[in-house]
Scaffold this motif. Structure first.
Motif, mmCIF file in Angstrom:
data_model
loop_
_atom_site.group_PDB
_atom_site.id
_atom_site.type_symbol
_atom_site.label_atom_id
_atom_site.label_comp_id
_atom_site.label_asym_id
_atom_site.label_seq_id
_atom_site.Cartn_x
_atom_site.Cartn_y
_atom_site.Cartn_z
ATOM 1 N N GLN A 164 -4.516 -5.689 21.632
ATOM 2 C CA GLN A 164 -4.162 -6.339 22.893
ATOM 3 C C GLN A 164 -4.329 -7.833 22.711
ATOM 4 O OE1 GLN A 164 -6.649 -5.367 26.283
ATOM 5 N NE2 GLN A 164 -4.997 -5.800 27.717
ATOM 6 N N SER A 165 -3.237 -8.550 22.770
ATOM 7 C CA SER A 165 -3.298 -9.996 22.616
ATOM 8 C C SER A 165 -2.477 -10.670 23.695
ATOM 9 C CB SER A 165 -2.794 -10.407 21.229
ATOM 10 O OG SER A 165 -1.531 -9.835 20.963
ATOM 11 N N LEU A 166 -2.827 -11.923 23.953
ATOM 12 C CA LEU A 166 -2.134 -12.692 24.988
ATOM 13 C C LEU A 166 -0.661 -12.820 24.615
ATOM 14 C CD1 LEU A 166 -4.701 -15.503 25.797
ATOM 15 C CD2 LEU A 166 -3.978 -13.632 27.289
ATOM 16 N N GLY A 167 0.176 -12.521 25.569
ATOM 17 C CA GLY A 167 1.603 -12.679 25.341
ATOM 18 C C GLY A 167 2.270 -11.493 24.678
ATOM 19 N N GLN A 168 1.470 -10.616 24.062
ATOM 20 C CA GLN A 168 2.041 -9.452 23.369
ATOM 21 C C GLN A 168 1.723 -8.143 24.068
ATOM 22 O OE1 GLN A 168 4.069 -9.625 20.688
ATOM 23 N NE2 GLN A 168 3.938 -11.842 20.892
ATOM 24 N N GLY A 169 0.804 -8.180 25.005
ATOM 25 C CA GLY A 169 0.430 -6.938 25.670
ATOM 26 C C GLY A 169 -0.284 -6.009 24.722
ATOM 27 N N LEU A 170 -0.121 -4.710 24.943
ATOM 28 C CA LEU A 170 -0.783 -3.689 24.136
ATOM 29 C C LEU A 170 0.184 -3.158 23.092
ATOM 30 C CD1 LEU A 170 -2.585 -2.019 27.054
ATOM 31 C CD2 LEU A 170 -3.708 -2.302 24.848
ATOM 32 N N GLU A 171 -0.195 -3.278 21.828
ATOM 33 C CA GLU A 171 0.663 -2.827 20.735
ATOM 34 C C GLU A 171 -0.020 -1.690 19.994
ATOM 35 O OE1 GLU A 171 2.399 -6.471 18.475
ATOM 36 O OE2 GLU A 171 0.345 -6.956 19.093
ATOM 37 N N PHE A 172 0.747 -0.657 19.736
ATOM 38 C CA PHE A 172 0.268 0.450 18.916
ATOM 39 C C PHE A 172 0.132 0.000 17.462
ATOM 40 C CE2 PHE A 172 -0.020 4.403 16.823
ATOM 41 C CZ PHE A 172 0.961 4.462 15.843
ATOM 42 N N LEU A 173 -0.949 0.387 16.815
ATOM 43 C CA LEU A 173 -1.147 0.057 15.407
ATOM 44 C C LEU A 173 -1.022 1.287 14.511
ATOM 45 C CD1 LEU A 173 -4.188 -2.395 15.660
ATOM 46 C CD2 LEU A 173 -1.768 -2.979 15.385
ATOM 47 N N ILE A 174 -1.872 2.293 14.773
ATOM 48 C CA ILE A 174 -1.932 3.440 13.882
ATOM 49 C C ILE A 174 -2.537 4.616 14.636
ATOM 50 C CG2 ILE A 174 -4.204 2.741 12.999
ATOM 51 C CD1 ILE A 174 -3.409 3.914 10.267
ATOM 52 N N TYR A 175 -2.122 5.846 14.278
ATOM 53 C CA TYR A 175 -2.858 6.966 14.835
ATOM 54 C C TYR A 175 -3.050 8.074 13.822
ATOM 55 C CZ TYR A 175 0.909 10.352 16.044
ATOM 56 O OH TYR A 175 1.927 11.271 16.019
ATOM 57 N N PHE A 176 -4.115 8.809 14.029
ATOM 58 C CA PHE A 176 -4.516 9.930 13.205
ATOM 59 C C PHE A 176 -4.453 11.183 14.058
ATOM 60 C CE2 PHE A 176 -6.350 7.470 9.711
ATOM 61 C CZ PHE A 176 -6.638 6.256 10.322
ATOM 62 N N GLN A 177 -3.884 12.262 13.501
ATOM 63 C CA GLN A 177 -3.882 13.537 14.198
ATOM 64 C C GLN A 177 -4.404 14.608 13.273
ATOM 65 O OE1 GLN A 177 0.420 13.760 15.205
ATOM 66 N NE2 GLN A 177 0.529 15.285 13.581
ATOM 67 N N GLY A 178 -5.562 15.110 13.596
ATOM 68 C CA GLY A 178 -6.158 16.167 12.809
ATOM 69 C C GLY A 178 -6.257 15.775 11.344
ATOM 70 N N ASN A 179 -5.793 16.650 10.477
ATOM 71 C CA ASN A 179 -5.839 16.412 9.034
ATOM 72 C C ASN A 179 -4.511 15.904 8.476
ATOM 73 O OD1 ASN A 179 -8.528 17.315 8.810
ATOM 74 N ND2 ASN A 179 -7.819 19.437 8.883
ATOM 75 N N SER A 180 -3.567 15.609 9.351
ATOM 76 C CA SER A 180 -2.259 15.155 8.892
ATOM 77 C C SER A 180 -2.316 13.707 8.442
ATOM 78 C CB SER A 180 -1.227 15.294 10.011
ATOM 79 O OG SER A 180 -1.143 16.618 10.448
ATOM 80 N N ALA A 181 -1.300 13.292 7.693
ATOM 81 C CA ALA A 181 -1.207 11.898 7.279
ATOM 82 C C ALA A 181 -1.065 11.018 8.513
ATOM 83 C CB ALA A 181 -0.008 11.707 6.359
ATOM 84 N N PRO A 182 -1.719 9.875 8.533
ATOM 85 C CA PRO A 182 -1.645 9.016 9.717
ATOM 86 C C PRO A 182 -0.274 8.392 9.891
ATOM 87 C CG PRO A 182 -2.862 7.926 7.963
ATOM 88 C CD PRO A 182 -2.618 9.321 7.498
ATOM 89 N N ASP A 183 0.034 8.068 11.138
ATOM 90 C CA ASP A 183 1.247 7.319 11.456
ATOM 91 C C ASP A 183 0.876 5.840 11.440
ATOM 92 O OD1 ASP A 183 3.627 7.373 14.239
ATOM 93 O OD2 ASP A 183 3.340 5.933 12.631
ATOM 94 N N LYS A 184 1.345 5.132 10.429
ATOM 95 C CA LYS A 184 0.975 3.724 10.241
ATOM 96 C C LYS A 184 2.084 2.782 10.696
ATOM 97 C CE LYS A 184 -1.572 4.892 6.009
ATOM 98 N NZ LYS A 184 -1.752 4.561 4.576
ATOM 99 N N SER A 185 3.026 3.297 11.439
ATOM 100 C CA SER A 185 4.244 2.541 11.712
ATOM 101 C C SER A 185 4.017 1.265 12.513
ATOM 102 C CB SER A 185 5.252 3.431 12.447
ATOM 103 O OG SER A 185 4.710 3.901 13.670
ATOM 104 N N GLY A 186 2.878 1.154 13.192
ATOM 105 C CA GLY A 186 2.622 -0.028 13.994
ATOM 106 C C GLY A 186 1.821 -1.123 13.302
#
Lengths: 116, 113
Positions: free
Chosen positions: B37-59
């Motif tokens: 969360q930064s000024l002017g950019q709002g809330l941006e997704f970075l990364i998420y982990f789900q269980g034992n699956s490979a993380p989604d690093k797209s952000g």
């Protein structure tokens, strides 16, 4: 891709007056909808959510929101605000995925300023 | 009950230094998310982990950013060679089950001088 638009960056209102914070979204798939509130120097707190069923959802602190699919809107309302409602409010959307896991896309936020 | 815990709450560092931010999710939650969360950019997704699956690093904004989640629980977000534009509040969230209700921590405020 999804997007969320909160049309008002700031909404000033007097105490005990009603308020509506507007939120519109775009998505090519069915969605879940959320409102979060952030008080100064704190994290986000879930205010309410629309998952399915009744389009009018009630949340904490007397807030409610109505899902309007045809207008792709999810406006937040409160009939009478208090000074303590001063905070930033974020509308968010996530895909309805079978896996249940998807990220939230947030609007830019609306700062609600309640004055006496 | 314990919510999502993040540490430190504030971090001041010098440009070029590496930093590690920690997130301890709600017990039993299988999904964990990092946002910025930064000024002017709002809330941006970075990364998420789900269980034992490979993380989604797209952000993740650059290869200076990385994250890991050990044992399906605690997560660490690492920023290498910090830049001033990395200054922001880093928020962690966790969720459980089919319905994606995410619960957030209080965040780590990072200031890069």
């Amino acid at each position: 891709a999804q997007s969320v638009t909160q049309l008002d960056s700031q909404v000033p209102v007097f105490e005990e007056a009603p308020v509506e914070l507007r939120c519109n979204y775009s998505s090519s798939v069915s969605v879940y909808l959320f409102w979060y509130v952030q008080y100064p120097n704190q994290g986000l707190q879930l205010l309410l959510k629309y998952l399915s069923g009744s389009t009018l959802v009630k949340g904490i602190n007397g807030f409610e929101a109505e899902f309007n699919k045809s207008q792709t809107s999810f406006h937040l309302r409160k009939p009478s605000v208090h000074i303590s409602d001063t905070a930033e409010y974020f509308c968010a959307v996530s895909d309805r995925k079978n896996s249940g896991y998807s990220t939230l896309t947030f609007g830019k936020g609306t700062m609600l300023l309640v004055s006496p | 009950g314990a919510g999502v815990s993040q540490s430190p709450s504030n971090k001041v560092t010098e440009k070029g230094k590496d930093v590690e931010l920690r997130c301890d999710p709600i017990s039993g939650h299988t999904a964990l998310y990092w946002y910025r969360q930064s000024l002017g950019q709002g809330l941006e997704f970075l990364i998420y982990f789900q269980g034992n699956s490979a993380p989604d690093k797209s952000g993740l904004p650059s290869d200076r950013f990385s994250a890991e989640r050990t044992g399906g629980s605690v997560s660490t977000l690492t920023i290498q060679r910090t830049q001033q534009e990395d200054s922001a509040v880093y928020l962690c969230a966790s969720s459980l089950g089919q319905i994606n209700i995410q619960y957030f921590g209080a965040g780590t405020r990072l200031s890069v001088l």
